[in-house]
Design an enzyme around this catalytic site. Sequence first.
Site, PDB file in Angstrom:
ATOM      1  N   LYS A  24       0.842  -1.209   0.000  1.00 19.61           N
ATOM      2  CA  LYS A  24       0.000   0.000   0.000  1.00 19.61           C
ATOM      3  C   LYS A  24       0.872   1.252   0.000  1.00 19.61           C
ATOM      4  O   LYS A  24       0.613   2.210  -0.730  1.00 19.61           O
ATOM      5  CB  LYS A  24      -0.935  -0.001   1.224  1.00 19.61           C
ATOM      6  CG  LYS A  24      -2.082  -0.977   1.090  1.00 19.61           C
ATOM      7  CD  LYS A  24      -2.822  -1.210   2.412  1.00 19.61           C
ATOM      8  CE  LYS A  24      -3.797  -2.377   2.248  1.00 19.61           C
ATOM      9  NZ  LYS A  24      -4.394  -2.821   3.521  1.00 19.61           N
ATOM     10  N   ASP A  33     -11.617   2.218   3.836  1.00 22.27           N
ATOM     11  CA  ASP A  33     -11.772   0.762   3.724  1.00 22.27           C
ATOM     12  C   ASP A  33     -13.245   0.392   3.489  1.00 22.27           C
ATOM     13  O   ASP A  33     -13.539  -0.725   3.075  1.00 22.27           O
ATOM     14  CB  ASP A  33     -11.322   0.093   5.033  1.00 22.27           C
ATOM     15  CG  ASP A  33     -10.049  -0.719   4.888  1.00 22.27           C
ATOM     16  OD1 ASP A  33      -9.737  -1.136   3.753  1.00 22.27           O
ATOM     17  OD2 ASP A  33      -9.386  -0.936   5.915  1.00 22.27           O
ATOM     18  N   GLN A  56      -5.247  -1.854   9.695  1.00 20.24           N
ATOM     19  CA  GLN A  56      -5.046  -3.163   9.100  1.00 20.24           C
ATOM     20  C   GLN A  56      -5.621  -4.250  10.016  1.00 20.24           C
ATOM     21  O   GLN A  56      -5.355  -4.267  11.215  1.00 20.24           O
ATOM     22  CB  GLN A  56      -3.540  -3.382   8.850  1.00 20.24           C
ATOM     23  CG  GLN A  56      -3.206  -4.634   8.080  1.00 20.24           C
ATOM     24  CD  GLN A  56      -3.732  -4.634   6.643  1.00 20.24           C
ATOM     25  OE1 GLN A  56      -3.793  -3.594   5.989  1.00 20.24           O
ATOM     26  NE2 GLN A  56      -4.133  -5.789   6.164  1.00 20.24           N
TER      27      GLN A  56
HETATM   28  N1  GUN Z   1      -7.061  -7.333   6.110  1.00 19.27           N
HETATM   29  C1  GUN Z   1      -7.306  -8.081   5.026  1.00 19.27           C
HETATM   30  N2  GUN Z   1      -7.846  -7.332   4.033  1.00 19.27           N
HETATM   31  C2  GUN Z   1      -7.946  -6.085   4.524  1.00 19.27           C
HETATM   32  C3  GUN Z   1      -8.414  -4.862   3.978  1.00 19.27           C
HETATM   33  O1  GUN Z   1      -8.881  -4.765   2.837  1.00 19.27           O
HETATM   34  N3  GUN Z   1      -8.348  -3.797   4.801  1.00 19.27           N
HETATM   35  C4  GUN Z   1      -7.862  -3.875   6.061  1.00 19.27           C
HETATM   36  N4  GUN Z   1      -7.862  -2.774   6.803  1.00 19.27           N
HETATM   37  N5  GUN Z   1      -7.419  -4.980   6.607  1.00 19.27           N
HETATM   38  C5  GUN Z   1      -7.467  -6.088   5.837  1.00 19.27           C
END
Ligand code: GUN
Length: 290
Positions: free
Chosen positions: A53, A120, A97
């Site tokens: 990211k 998200d 996350q």
């Molecule tokens: N963990 C697995 N996929 C994601 C996601 O798309 N966003 C976040 N914040 N955590 C995750």
Amino acid sequence: MAAHIIDGKTVSLKIREEAKQRAAVLREKGIIPCLAVVVAGEDPASLSYVKAKGKALAEADMEGRDIRLPAAVTETELLDLIANLNNDEKVHGILVQLPLPRHIDENKVIAAIDPAKDVDGFHPVSAGNMILGRPGFLPCTPHGVLALLKELPVSLSGAHAVVVGRSNIVGTPLANLLTRRNVNATVTVCHTGTKDLARHTLQADILIAAAGKPALIKPEMVKPGAVVIDVGVNRVEDSSAKNGYRLCGDVDPAVAEKAAYLTPVPGGVGPMTIAMLLRNVIQAAEAVKI
Ligand code: GUN
């Protein structure tokens, strides 16, 4: 005939390029789109996602604020941090996350994020807006799957889509988006309570595997000519691999002999998730009143 392998990387680069151009327009107005990424603990998969990211943000000339917390961080400390990020005008998006360490209530943390910064799309307000078809942030992976499907020379309207998996992050929102009038698919959702999974998957014009089970979908479970989207990112042990593991999707690669289109793992849905995240950060930054 072997399936056409859908190149998610190429499609995602187009979306990232568009995000970069929109970021440049914002910069001219003095706004630098900024995403705060919060990670608690050392989960290796989380750290690798976060790295990807950060790289994508930098390549789009956007700012990433990397916040690493020890696994022992308390829920109160995390909620205080989110309150600060909510109030920070320089931060347009907040991503916590998941998974969080077990002693922290994920729902409480997600609910603490200002919905205007919920890039998200996990906040209950975002989920509610999505279900009602109102403007808001769409969750990145389902939105990425939809964007990939729209690239294919395949009609989605009236198609039967079968989604395997009902997670809050993928299966449930994806089923909702596919039934929207602008997509117009007919959707079946399968899950661990489904009896005779193959009976359902064999009906799918579009089969989406989001169960988190390595190679769950076998060739005999797929209708010839179907579009198969593999959302699985499973780490399976592999002593011959450099890190001791390899990534494996929810779809057995032999499905390529049955499907018309198939997404690879890696290089299919994964890059699309990151592209849609950048787009959401831009959307958040563009919404700022100046
Ligand atoms: N963990 C697995 N996929 C994601 C996601 O798309 N966003 C976040 N914040 N955590 C995750």
